[in-house]
Design an enzyme around this catalytic site. Structure first.
Site, PDB file in Angstrom:
ATOM      1  N   ASN A   1       0.849  -1.221   0.000  1.00 55.51           N
ATOM      2  CA  ASN A   1       0.000   0.000   0.000  1.00 55.51           C
ATOM      3  C   ASN A   1       0.873   1.255   0.000  1.00 55.51           C
ATOM      4  O   ASN A   1       1.421   1.599  -1.023  1.00 55.51           O
ATOM      5  CB  ASN A   1      -0.997  -0.013   1.161  1.00 55.51           C
ATOM      6  CG  ASN A   1      -2.244   0.794   0.805  1.00 55.51           C
ATOM      7  OD1 ASN A   1      -2.893   0.477  -0.184  1.00 55.51           O
ATOM      8  ND2 ASN A   1      -2.574   1.823   1.555  1.00 55.51           N
ATOM      9  N   ALA A   2       0.991   1.940   1.178  1.00 59.38           N
ATOM     10  CA  ALA A   2       1.987   3.000   1.364  1.00 59.38           C
ATOM     11  C   ALA A   2       1.848   4.195   0.423  1.00 59.38           C
ATOM     12  O   ALA A   2       2.775   4.993   0.302  1.00 59.38           O
ATOM     13  CB  ALA A   2       3.407   2.422   1.235  1.00 59.38           C
TER      14      ALA A   2
ATOM     15  N   GLU B   1      -2.722  -5.224   5.624  1.00 56.02           N
ATOM     16  CA  GLU B   1      -4.165  -4.986   5.787  1.00 56.02           C
ATOM     17  C   GLU B   1      -4.979  -5.886   4.847  1.00 56.02           C
ATOM     18  O   GLU B   1      -5.880  -5.423   4.151  1.00 56.02           O
ATOM     19  CB  GLU B   1      -4.492  -3.509   5.569  1.00 56.02           C
ATOM     20  CG  GLU B   1      -3.790  -2.621   6.576  1.00 56.02           C
ATOM     21  CD  GLU B   1      -4.193  -1.160   6.526  1.00 56.02           C
ATOM     22  OE1 GLU B   1      -4.691  -0.726   5.477  1.00 56.02           O
ATOM     23  OE2 GLU B   1      -4.013  -0.465   7.541  1.00 56.02           O
TER      24      GLU B   1
ATOM     25  N   GLU C   1       0.591  -0.313  12.943  1.00 59.96           N
ATOM     26  CA  GLU C   1       0.732   1.010  12.322  1.00 59.96           C
ATOM     27  C   GLU C   1      -0.142   1.913  13.150  1.00 59.96           C
ATOM     28  O   GLU C   1      -1.363   1.777  13.118  1.00 59.96           O
ATOM     29  CB  GLU C   1       0.202   1.032  10.884  1.00 59.96           C
ATOM     30  CG  GLU C   1       1.155   0.587   9.826  1.00 59.96           C
ATOM     31  CD  GLU C   1       0.519   0.648   8.421  1.00 59.96           C
ATOM     32  OE1 GLU C   1      -0.366   1.483   8.177  1.00 59.96           O
ATOM     33  OE2 GLU C   1       0.925  -0.173   7.589  1.00 59.96           O
TER      34      GLU C   1
ATOM     35  N   TYR D   1       4.253  13.856   5.120  1.00 58.52           N
ATOM     36  CA  TYR D   1       3.323  13.152   5.983  1.00 58.52           C
ATOM     37  C   TYR D   1       2.999  13.900   7.279  1.00 58.52           C
ATOM     38  O   TYR D   1       2.320  13.397   8.146  1.00 58.52           O
ATOM     39  CB  TYR D   1       3.864  11.749   6.312  1.00 58.52           C
ATOM     40  CG  TYR D   1       2.772  10.696   6.462  1.00 58.52           C
ATOM     41  CD1 TYR D   1       2.179  10.119   5.350  1.00 58.52           C
ATOM     42  CD2 TYR D   1       2.328  10.310   7.715  1.00 58.52           C
ATOM     43  CE1 TYR D   1       1.168   9.179   5.477  1.00 58.52           C
ATOM     44  CE2 TYR D   1       1.323   9.365   7.861  1.00 58.52           C
ATOM     45  CZ  TYR D   1       0.753   8.802   6.737  1.00 58.52           C
ATOM     46  OH  TYR D   1      -0.250   7.868   6.867  1.00 58.52           O
TER      47      TYR D   1
HETATM   48  C1  GAL Z   1      -2.534   2.118   5.984  1.00 60.92           C
HETATM   49  C2  GAL Z   1      -1.558   1.346   5.101  1.00 60.92           C
HETATM   50  C3  GAL Z   1      -0.284   2.139   4.874  1.00 60.92           C
HETATM   51  C4  GAL Z   1      -0.637   3.542   4.456  1.00 60.92           C
HETATM   52  C5  GAL Z   1      -1.530   4.188   5.494  1.00 60.92           C
HETATM   53  C6  GAL Z   1      -1.977   5.579   5.146  1.00 60.92           C
HETATM   54  O1  GAL Z   1      -3.801   1.638   5.845  1.00 60.92           O
HETATM   55  O2  GAL Z   1      -1.243   0.104   5.665  1.00 60.92           O
HETATM   56  O3  GAL Z   1       0.473   1.507   3.897  1.00 60.92           O
HETATM   57  O4  GAL Z   1      -1.268   3.484   3.243  1.00 60.92           O
HETATM   58  O5  GAL Z   1      -2.688   3.448   5.610  1.00 60.92           O
HETATM   59  O6  GAL Z   1      -0.936   6.430   4.946  1.00 60.92           O
END
Ligand code: GAL
Length: 956
Positions: A124-125, A184, A273, A340
């Protein structure tokens, strides 16, 4: 003999590079129980932050970020590995240069950080394809499943990346502590796939616990698959309680309380996360995202999570965000910067969020009983219902941890109480106060070095045994009352060295009462214990402390901008630190009389670092037993102006006579894509091997003469566009489509994505002859596959439909030419200038002319500048566009051949672009090349200048 000595010396120097003093990692076996991870028999509270090496393409800067993590009390870094970044084509992998992950893992170890390795295959990321290489779009079989085509592809990746990760595991003396499969994974229920990822890892030598990060709620993978095939040993959960609405930073926890769920009884609570910043979905700029996830949010949500759930494993997303350089962005969510709003900015600057991480990180690091706690009854908050408590205790030591916060989590007022506290050493009534949207974790019954902390309504930053005494730092909100009780066998002697602190002794309890103001200092001696220097400060004062370990014990430092490491040799303490002109204070053993700053003992020994900036700070001893002095100011920096621009227009592809004979014929009538073509031939760029950056199409047709319109559809991802010419005449542009991005499989695909209808001007067509449509499409990157439906990821890029009435068209396509081995597959696209090296520093542009106003199409502008930044200083440089970004143009920015970003009114709010050292020659010549694509006549981007994000004396 001499030779022997030099061999011995060389051996010593090599050893010195391996371990930063005091930051050595414990190796051995990694196990866990319901409380915490255990490494070689020692419980740890995992305090990790996320870092994406692929978003900082300067390996020489990785240690800087890692050292900054470590200096804030993080003991781990979480690393996604991007498949797309390493693999330009099936079977082709590259782990060299900026992609050298061996070097990355060595750097983590060198900085004293454990690693959570997250190789996906899906990550994702907000990166292109969610980490999937775009060539995977052409592979048959649903992604993120056990279908054979996909399986063969991901196994190929895993068999390349896993062995690298495996040789850096804790069991091999390396930093890798956990291995994360998938990301996820929540919609599919392909247990065989999840099991295979784990089997492949084990077969490749992964021996650490395997984890996965679940999304959001109980419907996700690890709750459904708690046992049996596909179940993961030690799963964790992702939480983003503040959402990504950076435009409204005051909205508090719109996505809930943010308490990480305990997934199984036999494992610790793992916040895999936990939100520590945000993507800028509203295009309001990352400063707003930093506000949304600022210190108040961190205090409230992180401390709640720690005490309410008893979590002992935290990984914060992101610790440092970095840059979507080249075509790294997933265009629907992010633009060039992936700052970010993180604690450390894209240009590696520390923010107030960093200070809050440090306050919490030092506490977690110093107080061992936190690694094993159970819920207990909590003290009453007498006098008010506005505040409430939750508590936990370590069953072995009895040490209590009390969370004090507002009952209404959105309350904004300040409330006071008297805590009625049945602590292990006695019953105490202590004053406390909490401002709105804050939370305190208070400690009782704790063996603090040689002391006994009975209870305190100040928070504990850290404590250290230095020179035969304990130095402890307590803190609280400026102006708030606090009280601390310490136990003694007999009445000790109390000397208030600074501040207003009242002391009273009775029945073994020394009680100190005070308000948190500045930094109070209290020296306690006698009473049957070794001496204690108690420093009681405000949040801000606490945030100014640094703690560093040395082989001879810890030192504490105040007032530097950063302390990376320290060493004590005889009468000298050496700090590897970043400084400005400021008063600094060092708490070191009494033998120390001298302070030197600027030397990193380990690396200097290995001659990796420049020592020319080393500074002897003249210090004087203080009544607190510390040394103070004033550090030197960094030398001022003057940056050159960006002048001498030369320009040259390109896009010969638009001209009818352009030789496209060597372009790829686009004549496929079928595709592997789950998205059926709307017109034939199939024009999907990925089907012809062109995956990243700008694309050219040329369509030849023999006109009947009655055609009136060119009708096109293009999918580019958000922020993309396309420009159209007929027989060399510019017809106009259109916005590229995104197609159905709802993530909802029930929503039918958009029947008309990125439409463009272009009337053919009278007299332009050549009836009965060859006519040429030229189309330049900005492929902005590939969708992710967040919900694992495969369809979003596999959306095509480029033209998806094309017609000129009913007249048949023969198409050719051209994208990136060849591979840039240094910069990798994601830097260079298919503009004419890119295909012919106009972006490269070596390109001879002497014949180019001074820039003028821009016609529609592509124009390049180049200049060079020379830098000679002061040695021994860290001066991150940026490029600023001073005009307002206009939708009339988009700019690709190349620094020394590297595509460092995109600017323009349709791209995002960003006007400043980081030029990271490494890509930037800080002591030499640099070339900037801009490829400006104008949709209409325009003056082009406004004036450009270089600027410094900061200026520190530094051992970076
Ligand atoms: C999470 C995902 C991350 C990133 C984050 C939002 O759901 O695992 O890779 O996308 O959201 O920045």
């Amino acid at each position: 003999m001499r030779r022997l000595l030099s061999v011995l010396l060389a051996m010593l120097l090599t050893c010195a590079t391996l371990v930063v003093p005091g930051h050595a990692l414990t190796g051995g076996e990694v196990t866990y129980d319901k409380y915490s991870l255990t490494v070689d028999g020692r419980r740890i509270v995992l305090q990790s932050a996320e870092f994406h090496y692929f978003r900082l393409p300067s390996p020489e800067l990785w240690p800087d970020v890692f050292e900054k993590f470590r200096a804030a009390g993080f003991n781990a870094v979480s690393l996604y590995f991007s498949w797309a970044y390493h693999s330009p084509a099936p079977g082709v992998y590259d782990f060299t240069g900026v992609r050298d992950v061996d070097r990355l893992l060595r750097a983590a170890r060198q900085a004293g950080l454990y690693v959570i390795a997250r190789p996906g295959p899906y990550i994702n990321a907000e990166t292109t394809g969610g980490g999937f290489p775009a060539w995977l779009k052409t592979v048959p079989g649903r992604a993120r499943s056990s279908e054979p085509g996909y399986q063969a592809a991901y196994r190929e990746w895993l068999h390349r990346i896993n062995p690298i990760i495996a040789r850096h595991q804790v069991s091999e003396g390396g930093p890798v502590l956990l291995y994360n499969v998938e990301n996820e994974y929540q919609v599919n229920t392909d247990a065989a796939y999840m099991q295979d990822l784990q089997d492949q890892a084990r077969a490749d030598g992964i021996d650490v616990p395997i984890t996965t990060n679940d999304c959001c709620d109980a419907g996700s993978w690890s709750s459904t698959w708690a046992s049996g095939p596909g179940a993961v040993q030690l799963p964790g959960v992702d939480d983003y309680p503040q959402s990504f609405e950076c435009a409204t930073p005051d909205v508090w926890g719109p996505w809930g309380e943010g308490l990480t769920e305990k997934l199984r009884d036999d494992i610790p609570v793992f916040a895999a996360e936990y939100q520590a910043g945000a993507i800028d979905l509203g295009n309001v700029g990352y400063d707003k995202c930093r506000e949304l996830t600022g210190p108040a949010y961190m205090k409230y949500f992180y401390k709640n999570n720690l005490i309410q759930t008893g979590a002992t494993m935290f990984s914060y997303y992101m610790g440092y965000g970095g840059t979507n350089w080249g075509w790294l962005a997933q265009p629907n969510d992010v633009y060039t910067s992936y700052d970010y709003g993180a604690a450390i900015t894209e240009a590696r600057q520390l923010t107030p969020k960093y200070d809050e991480f440090k306050r919490q990180g030092y506490f977690l690091e110093s107080v061992a009983p936190l690694a094993k706690t159970d819920a207990i009854a909590s003290p009453a908050t007498s006098g008010t219902a506005a505040l409430s408590t939750t508590a936990r205790a370590n069953p072995d030591t009895g040490t209590q941890f009390v969370l004090l916060r507002h009952t209404d989590r959105a309350a904004t007022g300040t409330d006071g109480t008297t805590l009625d506290w049945a602590a292990p050493d006695g019953h105490y009534r202590l004053p406390a106060q909490v401002k709105g949207r804050d939370a305190h974790v208070l400690v009782a019954g704790y063996d603090l070095g040689g002391q006994r902390l009975a209870a305190s309504t100040s928070e504990l930053l850290t404590h250290a045994a230095i020179g035969g005494r304990d130095v402890a730092v307590l803190y609280g909100t400026a102006g708030s009352p606090g009280a601390t009780v310490l136990r003694y066998a007999s009445q000790p002697s109390v000397k208030v060295l600074e501040g207003a602190v009242r002391a009273a002794y009775s029945g073994g309890d020394l009680r100190l009462d005070y308000a948190h103001e500045g930094l109070a200092r209290v020296l306690v001696t006698g009473g049957g214990r070794r001496p204690l220097l108690l420093l009681i400060g405000t949040d801000e004062e606490a945030g100014r402390f640094w703690r560093a370990s040395t082989p001879t014990g810890p030192v504490l430092v105040r007032g530097t901008e950063l302390v990376r490491s320290a060493a004590v040799n005889g009468d000298t303490v050496r700090l590897s630190a970043d400084t400005v002109a400021a008063e600094v204070e060092v708490f070191a053993p009494p033998s120390v009389r001298r302070l030197r700053i600027g030397q990193d003992t380990a690396r200097v020994a290995a001659q990796e670092r420049d020592t020319s900036g080393e500074e002897e700070v003249r210090v004087t001893p203080t009544a607190s037993g510390s040394l103070t002095g004033v550090t030197r100011a960094p030398a001022p920096v003057r940056l050159p102006e960006l002048t001498g621009w030369r320009a040259h227009a390109e896009a010969p592809e638009a001209a009818p006579g352009f030789d496209d004979s060597r372009w790829t014929v686009a004549d496929h009538t079928t595709t592997n894509s789950p998205h059926p073509p709307r017109t034939l031939p199939v024009l999907y760029a990925d089907d012809y091997g062109y995956h990243y950056g700008n694309l050219w199409y040329r369509g030849h047709f023999t006109a009947t003469g009655s055609e009136t319109r060119v009708d096109l559809n293009a999918i580019t991802g958000l922020r993309g566009d396309y420009l159209v010419w007929l027989n060399g005449r510019y017809l106009g542009s259109a916005a590229g489509g995104v197609q159905a991005d709802s993530g909802d499989q029930a929503t039918p695909p958009n029947p008309d994505p990125g439409p463009g209808h272009f009337d053919i001007p009278a007299g332009l067509l050549k009836a009965g002859k060859d006519n040429v449509i030229s189309v330049l499409v900005a492929n902005m990157g590939h969708n992710d596959d967040w919900i694992a439906d495969d369809l979003r990821f596999k959306q095509p890029r480029g033209l998806v439909a094309a017609s000129v009435g009913a007249t048949p068209i023969a198409w050719k396509i051209q994208g990136t030419a060849g591979q840039d081995k240094v910069r990798g597959p994601l830097s260079t696209g298919g503009l004419y200038g890119e295909r012919t090296g106009w972006h490269l520093p070596t390109y001879p542009d002497k014949s180019w002319k001074a820039p003028t106003a821009l016609a529609p199409g592509v124009t390049w502008q180049r200049t060079t500048f020379r830098l000679d930044l002061p040695k021994g200083q860290d001066v991150p440089i940026g490029l600023r566009f001073s005009g307002d970004p206009s939708p009339a143009y988009r700019v690709l920015i190349f620094l020394n051949g590297w595509n460092v970003g995109q600017y323009g009114g349709d791209i995002g709010p960003q006007r400043e672009f980081s030029l990271p050292a490494g890509l930037l020659d800080e002591h030499g010549n640099n070339t900037l090349a801009l490829a400006v694509t104008a949709e209409r006549p325009t003056a082009g981007p406004g004036p450009l200048s270089l600027f410094a994000y900061g200026n520190l004396r530094s051992t970076r």
